[in-house]
Design an enzyme around this catalytic site. Structure first.
Site, PDB file in Angstrom:
ATOM      1  N   GLU A 107       0.840  -1.208   0.000  1.00  0.00           N
ATOM      2  CA  GLU A 107       0.000   0.000   0.000  1.00  0.00           C
ATOM      3  C   GLU A 107       0.870   1.252   0.000  1.00  0.00           C
ATOM      4  O   GLU A 107       0.535   2.249  -0.645  1.00  0.00           O
ATOM      5  CB  GLU A 107      -0.944   0.008   1.204  1.00  0.00           C
ATOM      6  CG  GLU A 107      -1.856  -1.216   1.314  1.00  0.00           C
ATOM      7  CD  GLU A 107      -2.616  -1.532   0.044  1.00  0.00           C
ATOM      8  OE1 GLU A 107      -2.971  -0.589  -0.694  1.00  0.00           O
ATOM      9  OE2 GLU A 107      -2.849  -2.733  -0.229  1.00  0.00           O
ATOM     10  N   GLU A 113      -0.798  -2.025  -9.665  1.00  0.00           N
ATOM     11  CA  GLU A 113      -0.882  -3.221  -8.812  1.00  0.00           C
ATOM     12  C   GLU A 113       0.344  -4.120  -8.963  1.00  0.00           C
ATOM     13  O   GLU A 113       0.851  -4.666  -7.989  1.00  0.00           O
ATOM     14  CB  GLU A 113      -2.166  -3.994  -9.087  1.00  0.00           C
ATOM     15  CG  GLU A 113      -3.429  -3.251  -8.661  1.00  0.00           C
ATOM     16  CD  GLU A 113      -3.369  -2.716  -7.238  1.00  0.00           C
ATOM     17  OE1 GLU A 113      -2.582  -3.237  -6.421  1.00  0.00           O
ATOM     18  OE2 GLU A 113      -4.107  -1.748  -6.946  1.00  0.00           O
TER      19      GLU A 113
HETATM   20 ZN   LIG Z   1      -2.646  -2.474  -4.592  1.00  0.00          ZN
END
Ligand SMILES: [Zn+2]
Length: 858
Positions: free
Chosen positions: A306, A328
């Site tokens: 994160e 991501e």
């Molecule tokens: Zn992520």
């Protein structure tokens, strides 16, 4: 799905037309427990005065809409998902006043009441497009703006948002009014609110910047009060601070969002969310019971993932969801990379190889697989794209890219990317451009092979030897399935491992690095030398490919050949190869179990141990010929009981084997043992039968018919009257091998709308059981007949869990496949995202049938 879809074309047109400037969002959380006041004042420009556009909003009622001072009739301009605006000027202000609804499904502003003390806890979760459930906005990532939140809340609450507090006042009714500073330009999906009487631990951290100045970052961690006794905030903040230091060192761009709060929240649909300045985490990462170090490593990995997004995702954001993978994959790669370089979890690439990549390989072999760079037509596509391709395959490929261009060029590329695109939006080309600059390599070909095609290659060593066992020829064969025929360039290492006659340990005798390309690649380095006992392709896990072993190598594994490997990465890759061969019906389920039972005791990496136990569970329930099940179950159970008894007291292995033995219980003696563990009549030195373990035992007893009246579960829920306890009770009740238990569970989560997703997951996770085929039969038709309605009426998170969890997999058979195909051919199967989920469930069933056949013939 409920709520308006938004297509890529609509978003592109709106971005061409509009520039979002500033939002003032006023929320009133004192109006009861179903709705709250939401007033959004948006300043924006329009490139073509006179044009029309729209604002997104999902709310039960709109009280007023005022555009540039003119009141519009909400009944005319609001269609339930959009507020339509015509006659725009060059500069505009629209004020939209609505009653918005609290969520029970974790989408929008989720409202949770803690059964322990009645306290109310709120948090938001928006990605990809649920901020429009909180306030009216232009819901697309490339219309960035400054957001200023003002929140009216009960006097005993605290409120957090992305930015720090500007001012706290009281209104006439005695409620607190929290006014936050305006954010930097960010996307709607990463705005955030957390509110309630959370337990919070506050601290701060000073980062030394390259110019010698100090950056002070206030940090905090919070959780609901009833979990405070279990909250190890110091450990969480320690990883947080290590991450802040590390990313400043490698990114060379000061943390752009001021403070760093971490909120651990209930009934959360995913692992965590990278809201700038206010990251939300699933509170399952606050451990009520003893767990292994794999859980702490996983949590640290999530914290690092994160935090990487603060730069890659939040500071620089994808233009549209096609490039979701960009942020991501990068964050997933960085999660492991940061653990290795900045924490005590220096072997994080081993769990990445064995765990995270297994997710990618599985997803990449489903009929729904797609290139890493996906074609995302609309928001429904976007929601389903949070998958193993986007995260784990993307990260595997970035790992390979870092090896291909060199780590220095890779990180320098990231630094330039942040500098060049700060607070802006990008596509894949923007990243490739900086990497080509810093590496001097052409990445177009690489991108085509790895990012723009789907599927996984298989690598097999073909080695000829003479009578003396000396290699006369060696090559690597690359293959692909017909549906995804791309063969790719791979940079790999090949390890040759042989037993050391003195110690018995299997040691590296030869390692070569080479480029594999096309169908056949010669391996002359092995020729003229004795054939190593094990030829491990993709040693060190540089590339992304399945590997195959020979029959002799598999036989050696059965005799303990994996345990004898000294290198933990080599073992992880051996395990992965055997698992792929089992999934592909090359190695029988029974052999897989034998290899696990023979080698697992020596496995030192606890995340690998737990992964193997999960895989063994799947094999027992789905991959064995039914005629072989009872004997295999008995063998597994007996061995795990042995391993539990032999494990070092208080060790992680003891915990893992305890859960393993509980879940493998199958014989009368096993269930007697579980009852004795529960009552305290039986114990193991160093093992506490704590709350989570007690529930695991009760759910297993219930599934085996030892709690038909539900008394055990009821009694336990009486002493553990928490949200967790209630969920476990529902799961245990659903597990019971009774028609009325299944009917009750089906009513609870399939027929009752808007249930929390973790309840649906827990109940459906126990609804179907490997040996409860008869009980699954009555739900085949209701399942297929209900799919279209579920999809139309339920939230996407609810629907996804029901479609996946409700599929009657214990009845895997040609008939079930035919019934599924009939549904797929029907009108009900029109929604592409729904179709995809059913296709995936069908593929799992077909794979199970092939594995059962292999096990039958073995
Ligand atoms: Zn992520």
């Amino acid at each position: 799905m409920t709520g308006g879809n938004l297509t890529r074309d609509e978003a592109a047109e709106r971005a061409r037309l509009l520039t979002a400037r500033h939002y003032a969002v006023e929320l009133d959380l004192t109006r009861g427990d179903t709705t709250f006041g939401s007033r959004s004042t948006i300043s924006f420009a329009c490139a073509e005065p006179g044009a029309a556009s729209f604002v997104d909003l999902l709310a039960p009622a709109v009280r007023s809409v005022t555009l540039n001072g003119v009141a519009l009739d909400p009944a005319e301009v609001f269609d339930g998902a959009r507020v339509h605006l015509a006659g725009l000027q060059a500069e505009n202000v629209v004020v939209i006043d609505a009653d918005a609804a609290y969520s029970r499904t974790g989408e929008g502003l989720h409202r949770f009441v803690d059964p322990v003390d009645g306290e109310v806890y709120l948090y938001t979760q928006f990605e990809p497009a649920d901020s429009r459930r909180l306030f009216a906005n232009f819901e697309q990532p490339d219309l960035k703006a400054a957001f200023q939140f003002t929140v009216t809340a009960p006097a005993n609450w605290r409120v957090w948002s992305n930015e720090s507090l500007e001012e706290l006042t009281q209104d006439a009714a005695g409620a607190n009014v929290w006014r936050f500073n305006a954010t930097e330009p960010i996307s709607t999906y990463i705005t955030a609110i957390v509110a309630g009487d959370y337990h919070v631990v506050e601290d701060s951290h000073i980062v030394r910047l390259p110019d010698g100045s100090d950056l002070l970052i206030p940090v905090s961690a919070m959780v609901r009060k009833s979990l405070a006794p279990y909250f190890d905030a110091a450990a969480i903040l320690e990883v947080t601070k290590a991450g802040l230091d590390f990313y400043h060192r490698i990114f060379d761009y000061p943390y752009p969002f001021g403070k760093y709060d971490s909120a651990f929240v209930p009934e959360y649909n995913l692992g965590a969310m990278e809201n700038p300045g206010l990251v939300t985490f699933n509170e399952k990462m606050v451990f009520r019971s003893k767990t292994t170090d794999a859980s702490y490593q996983g949590r640290a990995n999530t914290i690092m993932h994160e935090m990487a997004h603060m730069w890659f995702g939040d500071l620089v954001t994808m233009k549209w969801w096609d490039d979701l993978w960009l942020k991501e994959s990068f964050a997933d790669f960085m999660g492991a990379y940061a653990l290795v370089h900045a924490t005590r979890w220096t072997s994080a690439w081993v769990s990445f190889a064995n765990g995270r990549k297994a997710w990618a390989y599985r997803q990449d072999q489903l009929p729904s697989t797609h290139p890493i760079v996906a074609d995302i037509r609309d928001l429904e596509d976007a929601r389903l794209n949070f998958d193993g391709i986007t995260y784990a395959k993307g990260a595997s490929v970035l790992k390979q890219l870092a090896a291909y261009v060199g780590e220095d060029a890779f990180l320098e590329g990231a630094r330039r990317y942040f500098q060049r695109h700060a607070f802006g939006n990008t596509t894949l080309n923007d990243l490739l451009e900086v990497l080509e600059e810093t590496s001097g390599r052409d990445l177009k070909t690489w991108s085509r092979a790895w990012l723009e095609t789907a599927g996984v290659n298989t690598l097999t060593a073909e080695i000829d030897t003479d009578a003396a066992g000396v290699v006369t020829a060696a090559r690597i064969r690359q293959s692909a399935v017909p549906a995804f025929p791309t063969l790719r360039p791979h940079r790999i290492a090949v390890g040759g491992y042989s037993p050391n006659p003195a110690t018995g340990a299997v040691e590296l005798v030869e390692r070569v690095e080479l480029d594999v390309d096309g169908e056949l690649t010669e391996l002359p380095q092995l020729v003229g030398k004795p054939r190593p006992a094990l030829v491990l392709l993709n040693d060190q896990d540089l590339t992304y490919a399945k590997i195959r072993f020979t029959a002799e190598e598999i036989a050696a594994f059965e005799r303990g050949g994996i345990a004898a490997l000294g290198d933990s990465m080599a073992r992880a890759l051996a395990w992965s190869g055997v698992w792929h061969m089992t999934r592909d019906a090359v190695v029988s389920g029974r052999r897989f179990l034998d290899i696990v039972l023979r080698n697992i005791e020596a496995e030192t990496d606890i995340s690998v141990v737990q992964n193997l136990l999960r895989q063994a569970g799947l094999v027992r329930s789905q991959y064995l010929d039914p005629a072989n099940r009872a004997a295999a179950d008995a063998k597994v159970s007996a061995r795990l009981v042995e391993l539990l008894a032999a494990a070092a007291p208080g060790s992680d292995h003891q915990v893992a084997f305890a859960y393993g033995a509980v879940r493998a219980a199958s014989r009368d003696a096993d269930f007697d043992r579980l009852k004795a563990l529960l009552s305290g009549d039986l114990g193991y030195d160093g093992l506490t039968v704590d709350q989570d373990l007690r529930w695991a035992i009760i759910e297993e007893l219930a599934a085996a018919g030892h709690d038909d009246d539900g008394v055990l579960a009821d009694r336990e829920a009486g002493t553990d009257d928490t949200a967790d306890g209630r969920r476990h009770r529902a799961a245990a009740r659903a597990a019971r091998p009774l028609a009325e238990a299944k009917a009750e569970a089906w009513r609870l989560v399939v027929e009752t709308p808007d249930q929390p997703n973790d309840l649906i997951g827990a109940v459906l996770g126990r609804f179907h059981h490997g040996d409860q085929e008869k009980l699954a039969e009555p739900y085949v038709e209701p399942y297929f007949e209900g799919l279209a309605a579920i999809w139309a009426e339920r939230s996407i998170q609810n629907a996804e869990r029901i479609v996946g969890g409700g599929y009657p997999w214990p009845l895997a058979s040609d008939e079930l496949l035919a019934r599924t195909d009939a549904w797929l051919a029907s009108d009900a199967a029109k929604a592409p995202a729904l179709r995809r989920l059913v296709l995936e469930a069908r593929d799992d069933a077909a794979r199970a049938l092939r594995a059962q056949e292999c096990d039958r013939e073995a």
